[in-house]
Motif scaffolding. Structure first.
Motif, PDB file in Angstrom:
ATOM      1  N   LEU A   2       0.807  -1.205   0.000  1.00  0.00           N
ATOM      2  CA  LEU A   2       0.000   0.000   0.000  1.00  0.00           C
ATOM      3  C   LEU A   2       0.843   1.258   0.000  1.00  0.00           C
ATOM      4  O   LEU A   2       0.428   2.298  -0.473  1.00  0.00           O
ATOM      5  CB  LEU A   2      -0.928  -0.013   1.218  1.00  0.00           C
ATOM      6  N   SER A   3       2.023   1.168   0.570  1.00  0.00           N
ATOM      7  CA  SER A   3       2.879   2.347   0.617  1.00  0.00           C
ATOM      8  C   SER A   3       3.851   2.377  -0.548  1.00  0.00           C
ATOM      9  O   SER A   3       4.759   3.186  -0.581  1.00  0.00           O
ATOM     10  CB  SER A   3       3.665   2.358   1.940  1.00  0.00           C
ATOM     11  N   LYS A   4       3.675   1.427  -1.496  1.00  0.00           N
ATOM     12  CA  LYS A   4       4.527   1.326  -2.669  1.00  0.00           C
ATOM     13  C   LYS A   4       5.977   1.079  -2.283  1.00  0.00           C
ATOM     14  O   LYS A   4       6.910   1.542  -2.911  1.00  0.00           O
ATOM     15  CB  LYS A   4       4.420   2.577  -3.541  1.00  0.00           C
ATOM     16  N   GLU A  64       2.396  -7.642  -8.242  1.00  0.00           N
ATOM     17  CA  GLU A  64       2.859  -6.639  -7.282  1.00  0.00           C
ATOM     18  C   GLU A  64       3.445  -5.425  -7.999  1.00  0.00           C
ATOM     19  O   GLU A  64       3.299  -4.294  -7.532  1.00  0.00           O
ATOM     20  CB  GLU A  64       3.888  -7.256  -6.332  1.00  0.00           C
ATOM     21  N   GLU A  65       4.092  -5.657  -9.125  1.00  0.00           N
ATOM     22  CA  GLU A  65       4.605  -4.532  -9.913  1.00  0.00           C
ATOM     23  C   GLU A  65       3.455  -3.686 -10.451  1.00  0.00           C
ATOM     24  O   GLU A  65       3.532  -2.449 -10.479  1.00  0.00           O
ATOM     25  CB  GLU A  65       5.466  -5.058 -11.063  1.00  0.00           C
ATOM     26  N   ALA A  66       2.383  -4.345 -10.869  1.00  0.00           N
ATOM     27  CA  ALA A  66       1.210  -3.612 -11.355  1.00  0.00           C
ATOM     28  C   ALA A  66       0.558  -2.827 -10.224  1.00  0.00           C
ATOM     29  O   ALA A  66       0.098  -1.690 -10.416  1.00  0.00           O
ATOM     30  CB  ALA A  66       0.204  -4.587 -11.971  1.00  0.00           C
ATOM     31  N   ASP A  71      -2.866   4.000  -7.461  1.00  0.00           N
ATOM     32  CA  ASP A  71      -3.067   4.860  -6.295  1.00  0.00           C
ATOM     33  C   ASP A  71      -3.828   4.086  -5.226  1.00  0.00           C
ATOM     34  O   ASP A  71      -4.672   3.241  -5.528  1.00  0.00           O
ATOM     35  CB  ASP A  71      -3.874   6.108  -6.679  1.00  0.00           C
ATOM     36  N   VAL A  72      -3.520   4.394  -3.985  1.00  0.00           N
ATOM     37  CA  VAL A  72      -4.219   3.744  -2.879  1.00  0.00           C
ATOM     38  C   VAL A  72      -5.641   4.306  -2.787  1.00  0.00           C
ATOM     39  O   VAL A  72      -5.816   5.522  -2.727  1.00  0.00           O
ATOM     40  CB  VAL A  72      -3.476   3.976  -1.549  1.00  0.00           C
ATOM     41  N   VAL A 109      -8.165  -2.671  -3.600  1.00  0.00           N
ATOM     42  CA  VAL A 109      -9.334  -2.304  -2.791  1.00  0.00           C
ATOM     43  C   VAL A 109      -9.457  -3.230  -1.582  1.00  0.00           C
ATOM     44  O   VAL A 109      -9.652  -2.779  -0.448  1.00  0.00           O
ATOM     45  CB  VAL A 109     -10.620  -2.342  -3.641  1.00  0.00           C
ATOM     46  N   GLN A 110      -9.356  -4.538  -1.822  1.00  0.00           N
ATOM     47  CA  GLN A 110      -9.475  -5.483  -0.715  1.00  0.00           C
ATOM     48  C   GLN A 110      -8.366  -5.275   0.312  1.00  0.00           C
ATOM     49  O   GLN A 110      -8.626  -5.212   1.522  1.00  0.00           O
ATOM     50  CB  GLN A 110      -9.419  -6.928  -1.220  1.00  0.00           C
ATOM     51  N   ALA A 111      -7.131  -5.170  -0.156  1.00  0.00           N
ATOM     52  CA  ALA A 111      -6.000  -5.019   0.757  1.00  0.00           C
ATOM     53  C   ALA A 111      -6.099  -3.722   1.555  1.00  0.00           C
ATOM     54  O   ALA A 111      -5.790  -3.689   2.750  1.00  0.00           O
ATOM     55  CB  ALA A 111      -4.689  -5.062  -0.023  1.00  0.00           C
ATOM     56  N   SER A 112      -6.552  -2.654   0.913  1.00  0.00           N
ATOM     57  CA  SER A 112      -6.681  -1.366   1.602  1.00  0.00           C
ATOM     58  C   SER A 112      -7.761  -1.428   2.673  1.00  0.00           C
ATOM     59  O   SER A 112      -7.561  -0.975   3.810  1.00  0.00           O
ATOM     60  CB  SER A 112      -7.012  -0.261   0.590  1.00  0.00           C
TER      61      SER A 112
END
Length: 202
Positions: A2-4, A64-66, A71-72, A109-112
């Motif tokens: 989430l924080s890239k 993960e690269e995608a 944006d979060v 969306v799910q992870a956030s």
């Protein structure tokens, strides 16, 4: 995710709600450093779990690269902060409901949402009013009613079965013990909640 940031792989044995419990206990002791450290590990696991690894794990890094390019979604985070419940059942259920997803936007969306909800649940150390009183009341019923009935019925049922050489008394005792176990379930659940909020388990 989430924080890239590129996070290190999760080591074996850390993929467990025990990380969350350790972090929660640290927050209850006002040890924010240890609390956030374990919370970060738990959220890393949750976010990693959201990302489908594909066949033999070959597409995990590509996804993960995608994700790093997205944006979060603030709306999902806000919803997680609104929908959380500070309880061990909520956290366990959140981890269970987190499923591997292939689509990058849906993963994000799910992870956030899950990360925000679990983080809020772990950090919120406010204790529900009346919790200690309810626990004491159920603990009395547990010790004075449920435990004696379960032990007594098993002792009598076993003795009668041995004397009469008949399985019916023992089977009856087992049924009674199961009923008592079901009736005692609220105590066990509340005991777990009490531990989550820093009260000593009985």
């Amino acid at each position: 995710m989430l924080s890239k940031m590129t996070l290190p792989p999760i080591s074996p044995g850390t993929e467990s709600p025990s990380i969350v419990i350790t972090g929660r206990r640290a927050f209850l002791r006002n040890n924010n450093y240890l609390g956030y450290r374990h919370l970060g590990m738990a959220l890393h696991y949750l976010q990693d779990k959201s990302t489908s690894k594909g066949f033999l794990g070959m597409s995990h890094d590509r996804r993960e690269e995608a994700l790093a390019e997205l944006d979060v979604p603030e709306e999902a985070i806000d919803r997680g902060f609104r929908k959380y419940l500070s309880s061990p059942e909520f956290v366990s259920r959140s981890l269970e409901l987190t499923k591997p997803i292939k689509d990058a936007h849906t993963i994000m969306v799910q992870a956030s949402f899950r990360s925000a909800a679990v983080a809020a649940a772990v950090i919120d150390v406010r204790r529900p009013s009346g919790l200690e009183q309810r626990l004491r009341s159920l603990h009395r019923s547990h010790l004075l009613v449920h435990v004696p009935i379960a032990i007594g019925s098993m002792a009598i049922g076993t003795s009668l079965s041995l004397v009469w050489w008949n399985a019916i008394p023992l089977a009856t005792a087992i049924v009674i013990s199961l009923i008592v176990l079901i009736r005692d379930r609220p105590y066990r659940q509340l005991n777990r909640v009490a531990s989550w909020h820093g009260l000593k388990r009985h």
